[in-house]
Design a protein around this motif. Structure first.
Motif, PDB file in Angstrom:
ATOM      1  N   ALA A  45      -2.103  -0.558 -12.595  1.00  0.00           N
ATOM      2  CA  ALA A  45      -1.345   0.680 -12.408  1.00  0.00           C
ATOM      3  C   ALA A  45       0.019   0.583 -13.080  1.00  0.00           C
ATOM      4  N   GLN A  46       0.532  -0.619 -13.118  1.00  0.00           N
ATOM      5  CA  GLN A  46       1.818  -0.875 -13.761  1.00  0.00           C
ATOM      6  C   GLN A  46       1.682  -0.882 -15.282  1.00  0.00           C
ATOM      7  N   GLY A  47       0.428  -0.991 -15.756  1.00  0.00           N
ATOM      8  CA  GLY A  47       0.179  -1.078 -17.194  1.00  0.00           C
ATOM      9  C   GLY A  47       0.297  -2.487 -17.731  1.00  0.00           C
ATOM     10  N   ASN A  48       0.279  -3.461 -16.840  1.00  0.00           N
ATOM     11  CA  ASN A  48       0.464  -4.856 -17.240  1.00  0.00           C
ATOM     12  C   ASN A  48      -0.897  -5.559 -17.284  1.00  0.00           C
ATOM     13  N   CYS A  49      -1.669  -5.271 -18.346  1.00  0.00           N
ATOM     14  CA  CYS A  49      -2.994  -5.879 -18.486  1.00  0.00           C
ATOM     15  C   CYS A  49      -2.899  -7.387 -18.690  1.00  0.00           C
ATOM     16  N   GLU A  79       0.835  -1.202   0.000  1.00  0.00           N
ATOM     17  CA  GLU A  79       0.000   0.000   0.000  1.00  0.00           C
ATOM     18  C   GLU A  79       0.873   1.256   0.000  1.00  0.00           C
ATOM     19  N   PHE A  80       1.964   1.189   0.754  1.00  0.00           N
ATOM     20  CA  PHE A  80       2.887   2.327   0.779  1.00  0.00           C
ATOM     21  C   PHE A  80       3.493   2.557  -0.609  1.00  0.00           C
ATOM     22  N   TYR A  81       3.914   1.470  -1.265  1.00  0.00           N
ATOM     23  CA  TYR A  81       4.491   1.596  -2.608  1.00  0.00           C
ATOM     24  C   TYR A  81       3.461   2.132  -3.602  1.00  0.00           C
ATOM     25  N   ASN A  82       2.199   1.752  -3.416  1.00  0.00           N
ATOM     26  CA  ASN A  82       1.152   2.309  -4.283  1.00  0.00           C
ATOM     27  C   ASN A  82       1.058   3.821  -4.124  1.00  0.00           C
ATOM     28  N   ARG A  83       1.153   4.270  -2.877  1.00  0.00           N
ATOM     29  CA  ARG A  83       1.046   5.705  -2.612  1.00  0.00           C
ATOM     30  C   ARG A  83       2.223   6.470  -3.201  1.00  0.00           C
ATOM     31  N   LYS A 134      -6.266  -6.574  -5.176  1.00  0.00           N
ATOM     32  CA  LYS A 134      -5.247  -5.530  -5.030  1.00  0.00           C
ATOM     33  C   LYS A 134      -4.062  -5.783  -5.952  1.00  0.00           C
ATOM     34  N   LEU A 135      -3.701  -7.053  -6.110  1.00  0.00           N
ATOM     35  CA  LEU A 135      -2.603  -7.390  -7.020  1.00  0.00           C
ATOM     36  C   LEU A 135      -2.987  -7.040  -8.457  1.00  0.00           C
ATOM     37  N   ALA A 136      -4.230  -7.338  -8.818  1.00  0.00           N
ATOM     38  CA  ALA A 136      -4.692  -7.010 -10.171  1.00  0.00           C
ATOM     39  C   ALA A 136      -4.641  -5.505 -10.411  1.00  0.00           C
ATOM     40  N   LYS A 137      -5.058  -4.731  -9.414  1.00  0.00           N
ATOM     41  CA  LYS A 137      -5.031  -3.270  -9.563  1.00  0.00           C
ATOM     42  C   LYS A 137      -3.595  -2.756  -9.648  1.00  0.00           C
ATOM     43  N   ALA A 138      -2.699  -3.406  -8.925  1.00  0.00           N
ATOM     44  CA  ALA A 138      -1.286  -3.019  -9.018  1.00  0.00           C
ATOM     45  C   ALA A 138      -0.754  -3.301 -10.423  1.00  0.00           C
ATOM     46  N   TYR A 154       5.019   0.976  -8.453  1.00  0.00           N
ATOM     47  CA  TYR A 154       4.100  -0.125  -8.716  1.00  0.00           C
ATOM     48  C   TYR A 154       4.810  -1.464  -8.874  1.00  0.00           C
ATOM     49  N   ASP A 155       6.033  -1.457  -9.382  1.00  0.00           N
ATOM     50  CA  ASP A 155       6.767  -2.722  -9.499  1.00  0.00           C
ATOM     51  C   ASP A 155       6.987  -3.338  -8.117  1.00  0.00           C
ATOM     52  N   LYS A 156       7.362  -2.494  -7.157  1.00  0.00           N
ATOM     53  CA  LYS A 156       7.582  -2.984  -5.794  1.00  0.00           C
ATOM     54  C   LYS A 156       6.258  -3.373  -5.139  1.00  0.00           C
ATOM     55  N   ALA A 157       5.198  -2.637  -5.475  1.00  0.00           N
ATOM     56  CA  ALA A 157       3.879  -2.983  -4.937  1.00  0.00           C
ATOM     57  C   ALA A 157       3.465  -4.369  -5.419  1.00  0.00           C
ATOM     58  N   VAL A 158       3.685  -4.633  -6.703  1.00  0.00           N
ATOM     59  CA  VAL A 158       3.356  -5.946  -7.265  1.00  0.00           C
ATOM     60  C   VAL A 158       4.136  -7.040  -6.543  1.00  0.00           C
TER      61      VAL A 158
END
Length: 440
Positions: free
Chosen positions: A287-291, A249-253, A280-284, A257-261
């Motif tokens: 955010a990373q652009g990795n559809c 969550e901190f990395y998202n803020r 949450k992983l899917a949203k990360a 995003y790579d670290k969040a994943v």
């Protein structure tokens, strides 16, 4: 001196010291005993020492008192108060305390916390102070609750210290976090930080306390402290997924995003069946652009809950980005089946249908979007584009005019209006529209 040891029927041991000689078991004036018991019970133990005849032993408690007797010269009785009287006083006090405890517990369980506080306040043992604190807490008075919890801790029997701390600590943490929440609403994150530190000191592994501490660090621009704290917790408590979740969550803020994943993936290893972490992983990933990585997870979530509009949106948007327009339309349509007036879903259908050159379907979708929200300037604009493509110039002009009426600074709409006028052969109005677009 002679020491008398008496075991009462409630298990209390009373010791009395009297002169070895001259001890006479005479009939005592029990009204005095009642008066002393009432005085003690009303004025608390600390005031009893003021009464010249009695002195509580330093090691005594509210349920079994050790008294040192002196020669009491009563008005009508010149003798030493017998041990029987001492036993009677102790039992009277114990009985009063038990009754107060019972009345307080009844009021507490009935939700009458004011009465519970009044009854419990007569008790000076760690148990009584604990009950008083709980009543204050349930009554919404955190300040008094905290004060009584601290008093209870000060009266704890060392042999029962672990037991009482286990009871009191969760309450103190909640109070600290309640207060932190109030300060957070005021934007006073310095106080949030102080209170969160107190809570973490009581329980270093408390998730909410660490969350508040991290939030305070972030709000105070102490990002390094927040990051270091959470990374330290993932090392010292590596099998606890909550720290990886907080770190993610901190990395998202901080948009890392790579670290969040990576952090969410670690949580998934530890909690493989946690649907919320999957989301949450899917949203990360999004955010990373990795559809490509997000889509399989989103499909699993849809299988678990086919009516989750947010998950359907994420999946449809991903499919649209990946160029899978048919699948995107199917999932946007699923949303409109759940929420027929969801304009964003109709927009998605319109955009995907346009890419598939299904213009009639796209026009219908944008019209539905406008029905759900007449102020949707994008749908008016896209509808104008479609009408222009089908050479429905009057409809196109009306649609783009609606978009401009909603937002008169809509540069792209003026450009489109210029193209429509030019195709209609009105060069003057086309020039005006293009000039307006250039000025924005």
């Amino acid at each position: 001196m002679r020491i008398f040891t008496l075991q009462t029927d409630v298990g209390h041991v009373i010791l009395a010291v009297a002169p070895a000689s001259g001890m006479e078991r005479r009939r005592a004036d029990f009204s005095l005993a009642q008066l002393l018991a009432l005085y003690y019970f009303t004025h608390r133990r600390s005031d009893v020492a003021r009464f010249p005849a009695f002195k509580p032993h330093p090691g005594s408690s509210s349920r079994g008192f050790i008294f040192l007797t002196r020669k009491l010269r009563l008005r009508y009785m010149k003798t030493v108060l017998p041990v029987t009287l001492m036993c009677w006083i102790s039992l009277t006090l114990s009985g009063c305390a038990n009754k107060a405890l019972e009345r307080g517990q009844y009021a507490y369980n009935s939700g009458d916390f004011e009465t519970a506080i009044e009854e419990f306040s007569h008790l000076t043992s760690s148990e009584g102070l604990f009950y008083t604190a709980c009543a204050y807490y349930r009554n919404g008075d955190d300040a008094n609750a905290l004060a009584y919890f601290e008093q209870a801790e000060a009266h704890i029997d060392p042999s029962k210290e672990e037991f009482w701390h286990a009871l009191i600590t969760p309450y103190k943490i909640r109070i600290y976090l309640n207060q932190a929440d109030e300060y957070a609403e005021q934007g006073n994150y310095s106080e949030v930080l102080n209170l969160a530190k107190k809570a973490v000191a009581l329980d270093p592994h408390h998730k909410d306390a660490n969350r508040y501490l991290t939030a305070a660090y972030v709000e105070l621009n102490m990002a390094d402290e927040a990051k270091n704290q959470l990374e330290r917790m993932t090392q010292t408590d590596s099998d606890n997924p909550q720290w990886y979740e907080l770190l993610a969550e901190f990395y998202n803020r901080t948009h890392e995003y790579d670290k969040a994943v990576a952090s969410y993936q670690k949580v998934m290893e530890l909690r493989p069946n946690d649907a919320k972490i999957r989301e949450k992983l899917a949203k990360a990933y999004l955010a990373q652009g990795n559809c490509e990585a997000a889509i399989p997870i989103l499909k699993e979530l849809i299988d678990l809950n086919p009516f989750s509009i947010s998950t359907l949106f994420d999946l449809a948007n991903c499919e649209q980005r990946q160029g899978d327009y048919q699948s995107a339309i199917a999932h946007y349509t699923a949303i409109t089946n759940i929420a027929p007036m969801n304009g964003k879903a109709w927009q998605g259908i319109g955009a995907s249908a346009t890419w598939l050159e299904e213009y009639d379907q796209a026009i219908t979708a944008y019209q539905k979007a406008i029905q759900s929200d007449p102020t949707d300037k994008i749908s008016h604009y896209q509808l104008a584009h479609l009408y222009l493509h089908q050479n429905q110039l009057a409809d196109a002009l009306n649609a783009v005019s609606e978009a401009i009426s909603i937002d008169n600074t809509y540069k792209e709409a003026y450009q489109l209006m210029g193209n429509i006028y030019r195709k209609m052969g009105d060069a003057e109005k086309a020039a005006e529209a293009f000039e307006k677009a250039e000025s924005l």
